[in-house]
Design a protein around this motif. Structure first.
Motif, PDB file in Angstrom:
ATOM      1  N   LEU A  55       0.506  -1.317  -0.019  1.00  0.00           N
ATOM      2  CA  LEU A  55      -0.007  -0.161   0.082  1.00  0.00           C
ATOM      3  C   LEU A  55       0.794   1.393   0.022  1.00  0.00           C
ATOM      4  O   LEU A  55       0.414   2.103  -0.547  1.00  0.00           O
ATOM      5  CB  LEU A  55      -1.177   0.167   1.097  1.00  0.00           C
ATOM      6  N   GLU A  56       2.032   1.367   0.686  1.00  0.00           N
ATOM      7  CA  GLU A  56       2.848   2.558   0.677  1.00  0.00           C
ATOM      8  C   GLU A  56       3.397   2.685  -0.707  1.00  0.00           C
ATOM      9  O   GLU A  56       3.303   4.096  -1.083  1.00  0.00           O
ATOM     10  CB  GLU A  56       3.955   2.004   1.665  1.00  0.00           C
TER      11      GLU A  56
ATOM     12  N   VAL B 156      -9.623   4.258  -1.760  1.00  0.00           N
ATOM     13  CA  VAL B 156      -9.119   3.637  -0.633  1.00  0.00           C
ATOM     14  C   VAL B 156      -8.824   2.261  -0.975  1.00  0.00           C
ATOM     15  O   VAL B 156      -9.765   1.506  -2.020  1.00  0.00           O
ATOM     16  CB  VAL B 156     -10.434   3.486   0.610  1.00  0.00           C
ATOM     17  N   LEU B 157      -7.443   1.807  -0.633  1.00  0.00           N
ATOM     18  CA  LEU B 157      -6.922   0.475  -1.156  1.00  0.00           C
ATOM     19  C   LEU B 157      -7.286  -0.238   0.221  1.00  0.00           C
ATOM     20  O   LEU B 157      -6.596   0.227   1.437  1.00  0.00           O
ATOM     21  CB  LEU B 157      -5.474   0.576  -1.391  1.00  0.00           C
ATOM     22  N   VAL B 158      -7.727  -1.575   0.104  1.00  0.00           N
ATOM     23  CA  VAL B 158      -7.588  -2.223   1.513  1.00  0.00           C
ATOM     24  C   VAL B 158      -6.921  -3.684   1.028  1.00  0.00           C
ATOM     25  O   VAL B 158      -7.535  -4.432   0.231  1.00  0.00           O
ATOM     26  CB  VAL B 158      -9.084  -2.567   1.693  1.00  0.00           C
TER      27      VAL B 158
ATOM     28  N   ILE C 213     -10.078  -2.273  -4.344  1.00  0.00           N
ATOM     29  CA  ILE C 213      -9.872  -0.710  -4.581  1.00  0.00           C
ATOM     30  C   ILE C 213     -11.327  -0.047  -4.709  1.00  0.00           C
ATOM     31  O   ILE C 213     -12.128  -0.459  -5.652  1.00  0.00           O
ATOM     32  CB  ILE C 213      -9.209  -0.805  -6.151  1.00  0.00           C
ATOM     33  N   LEU C 214     -11.440   0.818  -3.905  1.00  0.00           N
ATOM     34  CA  LEU C 214     -12.500   1.544  -3.938  1.00  0.00           C
ATOM     35  C   LEU C 214     -12.408   2.931  -4.211  1.00  0.00           C
ATOM     36  O   LEU C 214     -11.807   3.944  -3.938  1.00  0.00           O
ATOM     37  CB  LEU C 214     -13.126   1.820  -2.238  1.00  0.00           C
ATOM     38  N   ASP C 215     -13.041   3.260  -5.607  1.00  0.00           N
ATOM     39  CA  ASP C 215     -12.754   4.540  -6.275  1.00  0.00           C
ATOM     40  C   ASP C 215     -14.156   5.307  -6.102  1.00  0.00           C
ATOM     41  O   ASP C 215     -15.204   4.828  -6.080  1.00  0.00           O
ATOM     42  CB  ASP C 215     -12.904   3.990  -8.052  1.00  0.00           C
ATOM     43  N   ALA C 216     -13.757   6.575  -5.775  1.00  0.00           N
ATOM     44  CA  ALA C 216     -14.813   7.734  -5.509  1.00  0.00           C
ATOM     45  C   ALA C 216     -14.574   8.901  -6.362  1.00  0.00           C
ATOM     46  O   ALA C 216     -13.724   9.394  -6.710  1.00  0.00           O
ATOM     47  CB  ALA C 216     -14.622   7.983  -3.989  1.00  0.00           C
TER      48      ALA C 216
ATOM     49  N   VAL D 287      -5.731  -6.820   7.968  1.00  0.00           N
ATOM     50  CA  VAL D 287      -6.260  -5.859   7.107  1.00  0.00           C
ATOM     51  C   VAL D 287      -5.370  -4.567   6.991  1.00  0.00           C
ATOM     52  O   VAL D 287      -5.019  -4.236   8.319  1.00  0.00           O
ATOM     53  CB  VAL D 287      -7.792  -5.495   7.154  1.00  0.00           C
ATOM     54  N   ALA D 288      -5.013  -3.993   5.994  1.00  0.00           N
ATOM     55  CA  ALA D 288      -4.429  -2.578   5.959  1.00  0.00           C
ATOM     56  C   ALA D 288      -5.136  -2.043   5.081  1.00  0.00           C
ATOM     57  O   ALA D 288      -5.542  -2.399   3.974  1.00  0.00           O
ATOM     58  CB  ALA D 288      -2.835  -2.865   5.755  1.00  0.00           C
ATOM     59  N   THR D 289      -5.113  -0.404   5.110  1.00  0.00           N
ATOM     60  CA  THR D 289      -5.854   0.410   4.380  1.00  0.00           C
ATOM     61  C   THR D 289      -4.972   1.625   4.079  1.00  0.00           C
ATOM     62  O   THR D 289      -4.261   1.998   4.928  1.00  0.00           O
ATOM     63  CB  THR D 289      -7.463   0.925   4.786  1.00  0.00           C
ATOM     64  N   ARG D 290      -5.226   2.171   2.968  1.00  0.00           N
ATOM     65  CA  ARG D 290      -4.478   3.335   2.601  1.00  0.00           C
ATOM     66  C   ARG D 290      -5.359   4.266   1.697  1.00  0.00           C
ATOM     67  O   ARG D 290      -6.236   3.669   0.806  1.00  0.00           O
ATOM     68  CB  ARG D 290      -3.254   3.231   1.724  1.00  0.00           C
TER      69      ARG D 290
END
Length: 246
Positions: free
Chosen positions: A18-19, A37-39, A206-209, A238-241
């Motif tokens: 994610l980084e 947001v990437l999960v 991948i959550l696109d907005a 779980v990790a998110t960015r």
């Protein structure tokens, strides 16, 4: 804007993926309102649909029915926003529907039942009116990058039951990794190489907005996805960015 977060005990490789994720500046020039947001998740126990995934799908179908009773899917605000985004880089939304619109169109007859991992993210996509893609992290080469294509990148898909190698249009917005395009036209069609399967144990979502979806709504979708993923095994991490315009 929310900062990057990781759950306690998340493997360092999830954090590293994610980084290293990146959204190119010319994507933000095209749509300054874009956020993602990437999960990333590891430790999934694969399995068929269960009570949890079925309840989410049923809620999504009911939610979609309420919107569609008011008018056509193309007038749902978040669907309309993505149709306009597609036009901005030359795609024809009536021929290449974003993933949210494609699912909304299927909801009346019933959303697909695939396996509990796929069912969960499809349901959350519809419930929150957000395009949401999933990739098998074990098959991914490096970190996700959202770029404007040169037209030379490779994209493996299928036609007539056979694997076909395609290339995106120059200027098309695509997700890619070090080996090629993983999703064409922002959130239209995923490649075969990194597709989720019944054996997937680690994945990146991948959550696109775009506006009018606001930051709180985007965060709510990511939080619900992460909560559902944590129920897919006792050792799930779980990790998110969150990435937005500079």
């Amino acid at each position: 804007m929310p900062e990057q977060t990781t759950t306690p005990g998340s493997p360092s490789d999830l954090h590293a993926v994610l980084e290293a994720a990146h959204v190119a500046s010319d994507v933000f020039e095209l749509r300054p309102d874009y956020r993602v947001v990437l999960v990333a998740v590891d430790g999934i126990e694969p399995g068929p649909g269960d009570q949890m995934s079925e309840e989410l799908l049923a809620a999504a179908e009911a939610s979609a029915a309420q919107d569609l009773a008011q008018g056509p899917v193309t007038e749902v605000p978040h669907v309309a926003a993505w149709r306009e985004a597609y036009r901005s880089f030359g795609a024809k939304p009536q021929r290449t529907r974003n993933s949210l619109e494609a699912l909304m169109r299927r909801a009346a007859a019933g959303l697909p039942r695939v396996n509990r991992l796929t069912d969960v993210y499809n349901a959350i996509s519809v419930l929150h009116r957000i395009p949401l893609g999933g990739e098998d992290l074990a098959r991914y080469d490096g970190a996700p990058r959202l770029v404007r294509a040169t037209g030379e990148e490779s994209f493996d898909t299928a036609a007539g039951g056979e694997t076909v190698l395609e290339h995106p249009d120059p200027g098309e917005v695509v997700w890619r990794d070090a080996s090629g395009v993983t999703c064409r036209r922002w959130n239209w069609r995923q490649c075969r190489r990194t597709a989720l399967t019944d054996q997937t144990t680690s994945a990146v979502f991948i959550l696109d907005a775009l506006e009018p979806l606001d930051d709180d709504a985007l965060q709510s979708a990511a939080d619900e996805l992460a909560a559902a993923l944590r129920r897919l095994g006792p050792d799930v991490t779980v990790a998110t960015r969150w990435i937005g315009a500079p």
